[in-house]
Scaffold this motif. Structure first.
Motif, PDB file in Angstrom:
ATOM      1  N   VAL A  12     -18.656 124.864  39.794  1.00  0.00           N
ATOM      2  CA  VAL A  12     -17.465 125.714  39.695  1.00  0.00           C
ATOM      3  C   VAL A  12     -17.014 125.716  38.239  1.00  0.00           C
ATOM      4  O   VAL A  12     -16.952 124.670  37.600  1.00  0.00           O
ATOM      5  N   HIS A  13     -16.731 126.898  37.721  1.00  0.00           N
ATOM      6  CA  HIS A  13     -16.237 127.051  36.351  1.00  0.00           C
ATOM      7  C   HIS A  13     -14.930 127.812  36.372  1.00  0.00           C
ATOM      8  O   HIS A  13     -14.671 128.589  37.277  1.00  0.00           O
ATOM      9  N   PHE A  14     -14.128 127.597  35.345  1.00  0.00           N
ATOM     10  CA  PHE A  14     -12.946 128.424  35.174  1.00  0.00           C
ATOM     11  C   PHE A  14     -13.384 129.725  34.528  1.00  0.00           C
ATOM     12  O   PHE A  14     -13.940 129.711  33.437  1.00  0.00           O
ATOM     13  N   VAL A  15     -13.158 130.847  35.190  1.00  0.00           N
ATOM     14  CA  VAL A  15     -13.416 132.140  34.559  1.00  0.00           C
ATOM     15  C   VAL A  15     -12.182 132.595  33.799  1.00  0.00           C
ATOM     16  O   VAL A  15     -12.264 133.494  32.980  1.00  0.00           O
ATOM     17  N   SER A  16     -11.053 131.976  34.074  1.00  0.00           N
ATOM     18  CA  SER A  16      -9.808 132.248  33.358  1.00  0.00           C
ATOM     19  C   SER A  16      -9.217 130.922  32.884  1.00  0.00           C
ATOM     20  O   SER A  16      -8.265 130.407  33.465  1.00  0.00           O
ATOM     21  N   VAL A  17      -9.794 130.383  31.818  1.00  0.00           N
ATOM     22  CA  VAL A  17      -9.316 129.109  31.277  1.00  0.00           C
ATOM     23  C   VAL A  17      -7.872 129.239  30.812  1.00  0.00           C
ATOM     24  O   VAL A  17      -7.102 128.282  30.895  1.00  0.00           O
ATOM     25  N   SER A  22     -11.090 139.504  41.937  1.00  0.00           N
ATOM     26  CA  SER A  22     -12.262 138.670  42.195  1.00  0.00           C
ATOM     27  C   SER A  22     -13.549 139.434  41.876  1.00  0.00           C
ATOM     28  O   SER A  22     -13.794 140.524  42.398  1.00  0.00           O
ATOM     29  N   GLY A  23     -14.331 138.860  40.987  1.00  0.00           N
ATOM     30  CA  GLY A  23     -15.593 139.478  40.598  1.00  0.00           C
ATOM     31  C   GLY A  23     -15.423 140.701  39.708  1.00  0.00           C
ATOM     32  O   GLY A  23     -16.389 141.380  39.403  1.00  0.00           O
ATOM     33  N   ASN A  24     -14.213 140.994  39.291  1.00  0.00           N
ATOM     34  CA  ASN A  24     -13.914 142.177  38.498  1.00  0.00           C
ATOM     35  C   ASN A  24     -13.483 141.729  37.101  1.00  0.00           C
ATOM     36  O   ASN A  24     -12.291 141.533  36.837  1.00  0.00           O
ATOM     37  N   LEU A  80      -3.355 115.690  43.540  1.00  0.00           N
ATOM     38  CA  LEU A  80      -4.465 116.451  44.133  1.00  0.00           C
ATOM     39  C   LEU A  80      -4.907 117.575  43.200  1.00  0.00           C
ATOM     40  O   LEU A  80      -6.100 117.787  42.985  1.00  0.00           O
ATOM     41  N   GLY A  81      -3.937 118.301  42.651  1.00  0.00           N
ATOM     42  CA  GLY A  81      -4.261 119.402  41.752  1.00  0.00           C
ATOM     43  C   GLY A  81      -4.941 118.941  40.478  1.00  0.00           C
ATOM     44  O   GLY A  81      -5.907 119.563  40.014  1.00  0.00           O
ATOM     45  N   LEU A  82      -4.455 117.848  39.915  1.00  0.00           N
ATOM     46  CA  LEU A  82      -5.097 117.302  38.710  1.00  0.00           C
ATOM     47  C   LEU A  82      -6.521 116.856  39.001  1.00  0.00           C
ATOM     48  O   LEU A  82      -7.418 117.065  38.177  1.00  0.00           O
ATOM     49  N   ARG A  83      -6.744 116.271  40.162  1.00  0.00           N
ATOM     50  CA  ARG A  83      -8.110 115.865  40.539  1.00  0.00           C
ATOM     51  C   ARG A  83      -9.015 117.078  40.686  1.00  0.00           C
ATOM     52  O   ARG A  83     -10.193 117.035  40.317  1.00  0.00           O
ATOM     53  N   LEU A  84      -8.472 118.162  41.221  1.00  0.00           N
ATOM     54  CA  LEU A  84      -9.251 119.388  41.373  1.00  0.00           C
ATOM     55  C   LEU A  84      -9.615 119.968  40.008  1.00  0.00           C
ATOM     56  O   LEU A  84     -10.771 120.327  39.760  1.00  0.00           O
ATOM     57  N   ILE A  85      -8.640 120.040  39.112  1.00  0.00           N
ATOM     58  CA  ILE A  85      -8.907 120.516  37.750  1.00  0.00           C
ATOM     59  C   ILE A  85      -9.925 119.604  37.065  1.00  0.00           C
ATOM     60  O   ILE A  85     -10.871 120.075  36.426  1.00  0.00           O
ATOM     61  N   HIS A  86      -9.753 118.299  37.239  1.00  0.00           N
ATOM     62  CA  HIS A  86     -10.670 117.325  36.644  1.00  0.00           C
ATOM     63  C   HIS A  86     -12.098 117.542  37.145  1.00  0.00           C
ATOM     64  O   HIS A  86     -13.055 117.497  36.355  1.00  0.00           O
ATOM     65  N   SER A  87     -12.256 117.806  38.430  1.00  0.00           N
ATOM     66  CA  SER A  87     -13.600 117.998  38.987  1.00  0.00           C
ATOM     67  C   SER A  87     -14.281 119.217  38.375  1.00  0.00           C
ATOM     68  O   SER A  87     -15.498 119.211  38.155  1.00  0.00           O
ATOM     69  N   VAL A  88     -13.519 120.259  38.058  1.00  0.00           N
ATOM     70  CA  VAL A  88     -14.093 121.448  37.417  1.00  0.00           C
ATOM     71  C   VAL A  88     -14.449 121.143  35.969  1.00  0.00           C
ATOM     72  O   VAL A  88     -15.534 121.499  35.492  1.00  0.00           O
ATOM     73  N   THR A  93     -10.830 130.211  39.096  1.00  0.00           N
ATOM     74  CA  THR A  93     -12.245 129.882  39.279  1.00  0.00           C
ATOM     75  C   THR A  93     -13.025 130.990  39.979  1.00  0.00           C
ATOM     76  O   THR A  93     -14.230 130.859  40.186  1.00  0.00           O
ATOM     77  N   ASP A  94     -12.343 132.075  40.356  1.00  0.00           N
ATOM     78  CA  ASP A  94     -12.959 133.181  41.078  1.00  0.00           C
ATOM     79  C   ASP A  94     -13.607 132.703  42.378  1.00  0.00           C
ATOM     80  O   ASP A  94     -14.665 133.160  42.769  1.00  0.00           O
ATOM     81  N   GLN A  95     -12.934 131.786  43.050  1.00  0.00           N
ATOM     82  CA  GLN A  95     -13.454 131.209  44.284  1.00  0.00           C
ATOM     83  C   GLN A  95     -13.236 132.087  45.506  1.00  0.00           C
ATOM     84  O   GLN A  95     -13.656 131.744  46.595  1.00  0.00           O
ATOM     85  N   ILE A  96     -12.605 133.221  45.358  1.00  0.00           N
ATOM     86  CA  ILE A  96     -12.363 134.124  46.473  1.00  0.00           C
ATOM     87  C   ILE A  96     -13.696 134.546  47.100  1.00  0.00           C
ATOM     88  O   ILE A  96     -13.845 134.561  48.305  1.00  0.00           O
ATOM     89  N   LEU A  97     -14.670 134.862  46.252  1.00  0.00           N
ATOM     90  CA  LEU A  97     -15.947 135.387  46.751  1.00  0.00           C
ATOM     91  C   LEU A  97     -16.825 134.329  47.398  1.00  0.00           C
ATOM     92  O   LEU A  97     -17.638 134.650  48.256  1.00  0.00           O
TER      93      LEU A  97
END
Length: 186
Positions: free
Chosen positions: A80-85, A24-26, A105-113, A67-71
């Motif tokens: 929110v962006h994908f840092v690892s597409v 995360s962040g690295n 649920l997962g597809l909706r989450l990916i779609h929202s990003v 998405t590096d959402q840990i931080l």
């Protein structure tokens, strides 16, 4: 080693969570992981340790890494962006082995990003996400209309930005339900 139905998912989730904290962040650590281990190896780890249906929590750990959402947990959510597409195809493969409600649920989450970033849409198309989604769509049964709707929403979002001729032919074949070679001449 074979894991029990309880041990496998928990071990896998713990490994992914720890990995998420480590990178995360690295940026250099993330690139090194992609280069030396690869996201496909993480996918194989999940498939080896966890029987289907794969728990949604496993997908969420991959999402947090992608998405590096840990931080930013607990902070106000911004864009929110994908840092690892490159991890998105792996996430989709995991979702395909989740329960149908979890897959939606997962597809909706990916779609929202994806709705937030043209760059992510373009990169997802480049990494074969559209073709992967179209294949999944075709494998869905008639009783999985809601799942197909979620798949279509993601394809539409990516397709508004980037759609290869090959993927366009797949869409047309799916719409017309044909295997005609006439589309290959386009």
């Amino acid at each position: 080693e074979d894991f029990s139905a309880e041990e496998g998912p928990e071990l896998c989730r713990s490994v992914l969570k720890t990995l998420g904290y480590l990178i995360s962040g690295n940026h250099q650590g993330r690139k090194h992981l992609e280069r030396t281990v690869g996201w496909d190896t993480l996918q194989e780890l999940v498939f080896h340790c966890v029987t289907t249906p794969i728990p949604y929590s496993i997908f969420l750990e991959l999402y947090n890494i992608a998405t590096d959402q840990i931080l930013v947990r607990g902070e106000g959510r911004g864009v929110v962006h994908f840092v690892s597409v490159k991890l998105v195809p792996t996430m989709l493969n995991i979702l395909r082995k989740c329960a149908r409600n979890d897959a939606r649920l997962g597809l909706r989450l990916i779609h929202s990003v994806l709705k937030q970033s043209i760059a992510n849409c373009s990169a997802c198309d480049y990494h074969g996400v559209t073709a992967q989604l179209l294949e999944w769509f075709q494998e869905c049964g008639e009783e999985e209309r809601e799942l197909q709707d979620c798949i279509v929403a993601v394809v539409e979002t990516v397709g508004k930005v980037s759609l290869s001729a090959k993927d366009l032919r797949s869409v047309l074949r799916t719409c017309y339900g044909c295997e005609s070679t006439a589309l290959d001449e386009v």
